[in-house]
Motif scaffolding. Structure first.
Motif, PDB file in Angstrom:
ATOM      1  N   LEU A   1       0.848  -1.187   0.000  1.00 45.73           N
ATOM      2  CA  LEU A   1       0.000   0.000   0.000  1.00 45.73           C
ATOM      3  C   LEU A   1       0.885   1.239   0.000  1.00 45.73           C
ATOM      4  O   LEU A   1       1.874   1.294   0.737  1.00 45.73           O
ATOM      5  N   VAL A   2       0.516   2.189  -0.853  1.00 48.08           N
ATOM      6  CA  VAL A   2       1.277   3.448  -0.936  1.00 48.08           C
ATOM      7  C   VAL A   2       0.300   4.623  -0.789  1.00 48.08           C
ATOM      8  O   VAL A   2      -0.897   4.482  -1.057  1.00 48.08           O
TER       9      VAL A   2
ATOM     10  N   ALA B   1      -6.504   4.099   5.468  1.00 49.80           N
ATOM     11  CA  ALA B   1      -7.537   4.846   4.743  1.00 49.80           C
ATOM     12  C   ALA B   1      -7.020   5.646   3.548  1.00 49.80           C
ATOM     13  O   ALA B   1      -7.687   5.723   2.517  1.00 49.80           O
ATOM     14  N   ARG B   2      -5.849   6.235   3.672  1.00 53.95           N
ATOM     15  CA  ARG B   2      -5.304   7.043   2.572  1.00 53.95           C
ATOM     16  C   ARG B   2      -4.182   6.325   1.826  1.00 53.95           C
ATOM     17  O   ARG B   2      -3.328   6.955   1.210  1.00 53.95           O
ATOM     18  N   LEU B   3      -4.213   4.985   1.917  1.00 52.50           N
ATOM     19  CA  LEU B   3      -3.218   4.165   1.214  1.00 52.50           C
ATOM     20  C   LEU B   3      -3.922   3.333   0.151  1.00 52.50           C
ATOM     21  O   LEU B   3      -5.026   2.825   0.371  1.00 52.50           O
ATOM     22  N   VAL B   4      -3.257   3.194  -0.989  1.00 57.72           N
ATOM     23  CA  VAL B   4      -3.848   2.462  -2.108  1.00 57.72           C
ATOM     24  C   VAL B   4      -2.851   1.394  -2.580  1.00 57.72           C
ATOM     25  O   VAL B   4      -1.636   1.630  -2.558  1.00 57.72           O
TER      26      VAL B   4
ATOM     27  N   ALA C   1     -14.203  12.190  -3.646  1.00 61.74           N
ATOM     28  CA  ALA C   1     -12.997  12.897  -4.083  1.00 61.74           C
ATOM     29  C   ALA C   1     -12.832  12.869  -5.606  1.00 61.74           C
ATOM     30  O   ALA C   1     -11.812  13.325  -6.128  1.00 61.74           O
ATOM     31  N   PHE C   2     -13.818  12.334  -6.319  1.00 56.43           N
ATOM     32  CA  PHE C   2     -13.749  12.364  -7.788  1.00 56.43           C
ATOM     33  C   PHE C   2     -13.749  13.817  -8.240  1.00 56.43           C
ATOM     34  O   PHE C   2     -14.573  14.618  -7.788  1.00 56.43           O
ATOM     35  N   ASP C   3     -12.811  14.129  -9.141  1.00 59.06           N
ATOM     36  CA  ASP C   3     -12.656  15.514  -9.586  1.00 59.06           C
ATOM     37  C   ASP C   3     -13.366  15.705 -10.928  1.00 59.06           C
ATOM     38  O   ASP C   3     -12.830  15.362 -11.980  1.00 59.06           O
ATOM     39  N   ASP C   4     -14.572  16.257 -10.885  1.00 60.11           N
ATOM     40  CA  ASP C   4     -15.375  16.430 -12.102  1.00 60.11           C
ATOM     41  C   ASP C   4     -14.643  17.253 -13.160  1.00 60.11           C
ATOM     42  O   ASP C   4     -14.612  16.887 -14.331  1.00 60.11           O
ATOM     43  N   ASP C   5     -14.057  18.359 -12.725  1.00 60.79           N
ATOM     44  CA  ASP C   5     -13.414  19.245 -13.698  1.00 60.79           C
ATOM     45  C   ASP C   5     -12.199  18.606 -14.349  1.00 60.79           C
ATOM     46  O   ASP C   5     -11.955  18.790 -15.544  1.00 60.79           O
ATOM     47  N   LEU C   6     -11.457  17.817 -13.557  1.00 58.48           N
ATOM     48  CA  LEU C   6     -10.305  17.108 -14.128  1.00 58.48           C
ATOM     49  C   LEU C   6     -10.786  16.132 -15.198  1.00 58.48           C
ATOM     50  O   LEU C   6     -10.202  16.032 -16.284  1.00 58.48           O
ATOM     51  N   PHE C   7     -11.883  15.439 -14.887  1.00 60.68           N
ATOM     52  CA  PHE C   7     -12.439  14.485 -15.852  1.00 60.68           C
ATOM     53  C   PHE C   7     -12.875  15.206 -17.126  1.00 60.68           C
ATOM     54  O   PHE C   7     -12.555  14.773 -18.236  1.00 60.68           O
TER      55      PHE C   7
ATOM     56  N   ALA D   1      -3.750  12.544  -1.592  1.00 65.52           N
ATOM     57  CA  ALA D   1      -3.839  12.500  -0.122  1.00 65.52           C
ATOM     58  C   ALA D   1      -5.278  12.374   0.397  1.00 65.52           C
ATOM     59  O   ALA D   1      -5.527  12.539   1.588  1.00 65.52           O
ATOM     60  N   GLU D   2      -6.190  12.044  -0.503  1.00 71.50           N
ATOM     61  CA  GLU D   2      -7.583  11.826  -0.076  1.00 71.50           C
ATOM     62  C   GLU D   2      -7.779  10.345   0.281  1.00 71.50           C
ATOM     63  O   GLU D   2      -6.910   9.517   0.028  1.00 71.50           O
TER      64      GLU D   2
END
Length: 313
Positions: A132-133, A152-155, A170-176, A138-139
């Motif tokens: 896990l990293v 929680a903040r590790l994937v 935490a999905f970023d609509d504008d980035l998408f 950082a969300e």
DNA sequence: CGAAAGACCTGAGTGC
DNA sequence: TGCACTCAGGTCTTTC
């Protein structure tokens, strides 16, 4: 085919049973189920055995179980592929499953002994123990219900490149929208690109496109911001409705019984409806070849609109 | 970096 | 009865 709603039903069914449980033993019945496991980090059985599971977490179609093992944070990562199931069973459940690939024997402080069987007919799914990293933004890494912990903040490293799913806060609509605007390929291809938006497969892509009357080959970059907003809203609506239906139709019995029943229990407007009338206009729907699979759409509602400059002859 | 194609896999179904 | 073929399709890898 398990997409976000189906995987979430699995996660939710597994979570109360596995959280806090210790992995007493592991049976690998078919090594093909470990294709995503990197053996250079250690043996799957050894890394998993003896560890205690902290939660069941999901991002898109990926599922992981954080472990408390020594030697840095790790998790068992699972992907169901096309036909994978994670079935919760009693320890004495007969082992006659033709497609059982991996068994986790668990000891839960409150529920006693139980078993998680990874069953997968077509072997596109797999389990792995992965490091896990920290998440790049950082969300919170993924959805884990009410549970929280140091993980929680590790994937998992193999999920780090997967985009957040559209139900993730935490999905970023504008980035998408921005990344979409730079894609010349068809909008369906973009919906299926797990690096841009995760959790959508062939079924919910077709359903979402039908809902906003878009042709899947419409270049993503040709959509106005308004259309992009509508599309993302439709995606969330379709996934959310399927999630509710999935949750009510199999309840908590789901993992105890059969992972496949209920996958298609919700009503579909486009997928698999070739030749049937479009629920909106009545025109017979069509099925078309798309990337070695099929697309389903209404030939009247969902027409390709070429950009003016490209409209020839 | 993006786009497209190939590889991976098994069982049900179809046509001859 | 048997054989060849098609279809289901998510993700990773390779190539351009």
């Amino acid at each position: 085919m398990p997409e976000l709603p189906e995987v979430e039903v699995v996660r939710a069914g597994l979570a109360p049973a596995v959280t806090g449980a210790r992995i007493a033993a592991v049976d690998v019945l078919d090594v093909r189920a470990l294709t995503r496991h990197d053996p250079s980090s250690g043996d799957f059985e050894q890394l998993a055995t003896g560890a205690t599971i902290g939660a069941a977490v999901r991002r898109g179609k990926f599922l992981w179980l954080p472990l408390d093992s020594a030697g840095g944070p790790r998790a068992i990562v699972g992907h169901l592929g096309m036909s994978g199931q994670l079935l919760l069973r009693t320890p004495d459940h007969p082992g006659d499953d033709r497609h059982a690939r991996i068994r986790l024997h668990l000891e839960h402080p409150a529920h006693g002994e139980l078993r998680v069987d990874f069953v997968d007919q077509r072997t596109f799914g797999s389990l792995a123990v992965d490091r896990l990293v920290p998440t790049a933004d950082a969300e919170i890494a993924g959805f884990s219900g009410e549970a929280t912990g140091e993980w929680a903040r590790l994937v998992p490293t193999q999920v780090a490149h997967i985009a957040r799913d559209p139900l993730d806060p935490a999905f970023d609509d504008d980035l998408f929208f921005h990344r979409m605007s730079r894609r010349a390929s068809g909008v369906k291809r973009v919906l299926l690109d797990q690096g841009l938006i995760s959790g959508i497969g062939n079924i919910y892509a077709d359903e979402s496109l039908w809902a906003v009357a878009l042709h899947g080959e419409q270049p993503a970059s040709s959509l106005t911001r308004r259309r992009r907003l509508d599309l993302l809203r439709a995606v969330r609506d379709v996934l959310g409705k399927a999630l509710v239906e999935g949750g009510t139709s199999f309840d908590e019995q789901y993992v105890n019984v059969n992972g496949e029943s209920g996958y298609f229990a919700h009503s579909l407007n486009a997928y698999g409806r070739a030749g049937l009338p479009c629920p909106r206009c009545g025109t017979p729907m069509v099925r078309e070849a798309f990337m070695n699979r099929s697309s389903h759409r209404c030939p009247r509602c969902q027409r390709l609109r070429r950009p003016r400059a490209a409209r020839g002859r």
